[in-house]
Enzyme design. Structure first.
Site, mmCIF file in Angstrom:
data_model
loop_
_atom_site.group_PDB
_atom_site.id
_atom_site.type_symbol
_atom_site.label_atom_id
_atom_site.label_comp_id
_atom_site.label_asym_id
_atom_site.label_seq_id
_atom_site.Cartn_x
_atom_site.Cartn_y
_atom_site.Cartn_z
ATOM 1 N N GLU A 250 0.890 -1.181 0.000
ATOM 2 C CA GLU A 250 0.000 0.000 0.000
ATOM 3 C C GLU A 250 0.911 1.209 0.000
ATOM 4 O OE1 GLU A 250 -3.165 0.109 -0.241
ATOM 5 O OE2 GLU A 250 -3.931 -1.823 0.428
ATOM 6 N N GLU A 380 4.920 13.204 -4.387
ATOM 7 C CA GLU A 380 4.120 13.248 -3.166
ATOM 8 C C GLU A 380 4.759 14.211 -2.169
ATOM 9 O OE1 GLU A 380 3.957 9.586 -0.898
ATOM 10 O OE2 GLU A 380 1.799 9.810 -0.686
HETATM 11 P P1 NAD Z 1 8.383 4.984 4.548
HETATM 12 O O1 NAD Z 1 8.288 4.180 3.303
HETATM 13 O O2 NAD Z 1 9.543 5.882 4.706
HETATM 14 O O3 NAD Z 1 8.408 4.020 5.813
HETATM 15 C C1 NAD Z 1 7.381 3.092 6.056
HETATM 16 C C2 NAD Z 1 7.901 1.971 6.913
HETATM 17 O O4 NAD Z 1 8.897 1.258 6.194
HETATM 18 C C3 NAD Z 1 8.557 2.410 8.221
HETATM 19 O O5 NAD Z 1 8.188 1.499 9.225
HETATM 20 C C4 NAD Z 1 10.035 2.296 7.909
HETATM 21 O O6 NAD Z 1 10.844 2.073 9.037
HETATM 22 C C5 NAD Z 1 10.038 1.081 7.001
HETATM 23 N N1 NAD Z 1 11.202 0.956 6.120
HETATM 24 C C6 NAD Z 1 11.961 1.940 5.578
HETATM 25 N N2 NAD Z 1 12.940 1.402 4.791
HETATM 26 C C7 NAD Z 1 12.782 0.057 4.831
HETATM 27 C C8 NAD Z 1 13.443 -1.044 4.223
HETATM 28 N N3 NAD Z 1 14.477 -0.865 3.399
HETATM 29 N N4 NAD Z 1 13.001 -2.289 4.479
HETATM 30 C C9 NAD Z 1 11.932 -2.483 5.285
HETATM 31 N N5 NAD Z 1 11.264 -1.495 5.897
HETATM 32 C C10 NAD Z 1 11.669 -0.227 5.674
HETATM 33 O O7 NAD Z 1 6.998 5.746 4.664
HETATM 34 P P2 NAD Z 1 6.553 6.798 5.764
HETATM 35 O O8 NAD Z 1 7.308 8.051 5.508
HETATM 36 O O9 NAD Z 1 6.590 6.179 7.118
HETATM 37 O O10 NAD Z 1 4.989 6.986 5.408
HETATM 38 C C11 NAD Z 1 4.539 7.852 4.455
HETATM 39 C C12 NAD Z 1 4.275 7.110 3.158
HETATM 40 O O11 NAD Z 1 3.315 6.067 3.376
HETATM 41 C C13 NAD Z 1 3.655 7.988 2.092
HETATM 42 O O12 NAD Z 1 4.264 7.723 0.857
HETATM 43 C C14 NAD Z 1 2.194 7.547 2.073
HETATM 44 O O13 NAD Z 1 1.530 7.794 0.860
HETATM 45 C C15 NAD Z 1 2.315 6.103 2.368
HETATM 46 N N6 NAD Z 1 1.044 5.561 2.872
HETATM 47 C C16 NAD Z 1 0.293 4.756 2.064
HETATM 48 C C17 NAD Z 1 -0.923 4.244 2.511
HETATM 49 C C18 NAD Z 1 -1.741 3.340 1.651
HETATM 50 O O14 NAD Z 1 -2.642 2.678 2.193
HETATM 51 N N7 NAD Z 1 -1.516 3.233 0.360
HETATM 52 C C19 NAD Z 1 -1.369 4.557 3.799
HETATM 53 C C20 NAD Z 1 -0.590 5.384 4.591
HETATM 54 C C21 NAD Z 1 0.621 5.879 4.122
#
Ligand code: NAD
Length: 478
Positions: A250, A380
């Protein structure tokens, strides 16, 4: 953290700070998990899956989930305040979305635990002579689930993954975002209090690099479910494919809102308040590109700017504040740099608002005079920043709306049902709202087209993410 039945520190003894975005002050130190903690959590989840958890009848899973939903509500105010402290959001959103909607979703999914079924099939196999066959499918829990969540709806996103996984009979290792781990840690404790066997729900806290990546790569994980940015989703998807593991992604969005001349202008309040600025714009389906038909463009822009520019700003602990701090200093810098780049590229900022000196605030901003190739139209921002662009006719609006790598949410605003019927099928997005935006429901599939993701959460289909289909073919003498 919670590993098995243990509340524990990281094996390395390391920890990291969680901050209050409203003040920048440190709230707590939490364990900094590394690969060795991931390994312990996955092993605990495996033992639970192979043992006690799989042996429980579905009705017992349901009842444990119902108990968890009750506990979430009993501890709701405390959870809501912790959520606001670590994330910054309005405490009313924490109460309604993070706590209440989460407990309702757990109850909704608890109901599915007892309604998992396969099918029977007549088959046409005719060898060897003298044998007949009958086939059926069994739905079986995938196994150990790695769930990785973002910071924008910390408790909500954890429950979006936990509830269907538990209903399906899986065990879980959850890694919340490092900015907002506290409510997920609390949730793990409530799972134990509800009576879930040890190891069914494990929560480890740490960075994406040190805890998330080893979790995704761990051979003991059977299924990965991730919500976060598209860039990290690509890394996780690639790793999942290396091991050919099922994965649900997602990811990000850049949602269009298409407003036709015949729209009800009284709905602009909802369009701005809920559609764009809700959760201070930190929502994956937030409307960020507003396309407005020329006949109402000037009037609608005036109303939108009036609303966005007058939203009260301040700490989420006061329910009156509609614009709250963004989650972190790093994210504040990101949003500010998106605004600066839009100005450099020639877009016109309408609001130029001011922010408090303390805390990670960003004022709402609206850009006009944009072109589709500008960064503000393509990337974004994940903050209270939108663009407003005029269009001539519906076909042009559809081209503009679909001119993005994303496809998570979109909306059409019109009083003409013919336009609804004509244009909804043309929009490439997982959810299209009509005269509304940004409102999910637990019974409504949620997920993305294009680079916004793979798979759907919510609804009965969410359960399928955590189930394997096994065909069973039984031979008997004809
Ligand atoms: P992010 O991708 O930076 O981090 C999300 C999670 O992934 C965190 O727990 C982080 O620690 C982990 N992570 C980071 N690098 C990783 C790796 N290499 N391997 C495994 N895990 C890793 O996102 P964010 O900044 O926390 O959240 C914002 C983003 O989430 C936005 O892009 C938003 O659109 C998206 N989002 C999508 C939905 C949806 O349902 N489509 C819902 C909420 C947020």
């Amino acid at each position: 953290m919670t590993v098995g039945a243990q509340s524990c520190d990281a094996l390395s003894g390391k920890s990291f700070a969680v901050y209050d975005p409203a003040t920048g002050g440190e709230l707590a130190q939490v364990p900094a998990a590394g690969p060795e903690d991931v390994d312990a959590a996955v092993k605990a989840a495996r033992v639970a899956f192979e043992g006690q958890w799989s042996a429980l009848p579905a009705i017992a899973r349901q009842n444990l989930m119902l108990k968890l939903a009750d506990l979430l509500e009993d501890h709701g105010e405390e959870l809501a305040q912790i959520e606001t402290l670590e994330n910054g959001k309005n405490v009313m959103l924490s109460r309604l979305i993070e706590v209440q909607a989460s407990s309702e979703y757990i109850r909704y999914m608890a109901g599915w635990a007892t309604k998992i079924y396969g099918q029977t099939f007549d088959v046409s196999i005719n060898v060897p002579p003298g044998m007949s066959y009958q086939a059926q499918t069994r739905k079986e829990a995938v196994g150990v689930v790695a769930a990785i969540t973002p910071w924008n709806f910390p408790l909500g996103m954890a429950v979006w993954k936990l509830a269907p996984a538990l209903a399906a009979g899986c065990t879980v290792v959850l890694k919340p975002a490092e900015e907002t781990p506290l409510t997920s840690m609390y949730l793990a404790q409530l799972c134990l209090d509800a009576g879930f066997p040890e190891g069914v729900v494990n929560v480890i806290t740490g960075t994406g690099e040190d805890a998330g990546a080893p979790l995704v790569a761990h051979p003991g994980v059977d299924k990965i479910t991730f919500t976060g940015s598209t860039s990290v989703g690509k890394i996780i998807g690639a790793q999942a494919m290396k091991d050919v593991k099922p994965v649900t992604l997602e990811l990000g969005g850049k949602a269009p809102m298409v407003m036709f001349d015949d729209m009800d202008l009284d709905l602009l309040g909802n369009a701005v308040g809920i559609g764009t600025m809700f959760n201070t714009g930190q929502t994956c389906t937030s409307g960020t590109r507003l396309y407005i038909q020329k006949g109402i463009y000037e009037k609608a822009l005036e109303v939108i700017a009036g609303i966005a520019g007058s939203l009260p700003m301040g700490s989420g602990l006061s329910t009156a504040n509609m614009i709250n701090p963004v989650v972190s200093a790093k994210h504040q810098q990101h949003v500010k740099s998106c605004v600066a780049r839009a100005i450099e590229e020639g877009a016109t900022p309408l609001l130029n608002g001011v922010t408090p000196n303390q805390g990670y605030y960003v004022a709402p901003e609206i850009f006009t005079n944009t072109t589709q190739d500008m960064s503000i139209m393509r990337n974004e921002v994940f903050g209270p920043v939108i663009s407003v662009t005029p269009f001539e006719d519906g076909d042009e609006a559809m081209t503009l709306a679909n001119d993005t790598i994303y496809g998570l949410g979109a909306s059409i605003w019109t009083t003409d049902v013919n336009k609804v019927m004509r244009y909804v099928p043309k929009i490439k997005a997982g959810t299209v709202w009509v005269n509304a935006h940004n409102i999910p429901d637990m019974n409504m599939p949620f997920g993305g087209y294009k680079q916004s993701g793979i798979g759907r959460e919510h609804g009965a289909g969410a359960l399928e993410n955590y189930l394997e289909t096994k065909s069973v073919c039984v031979a008997y003498p004809a």
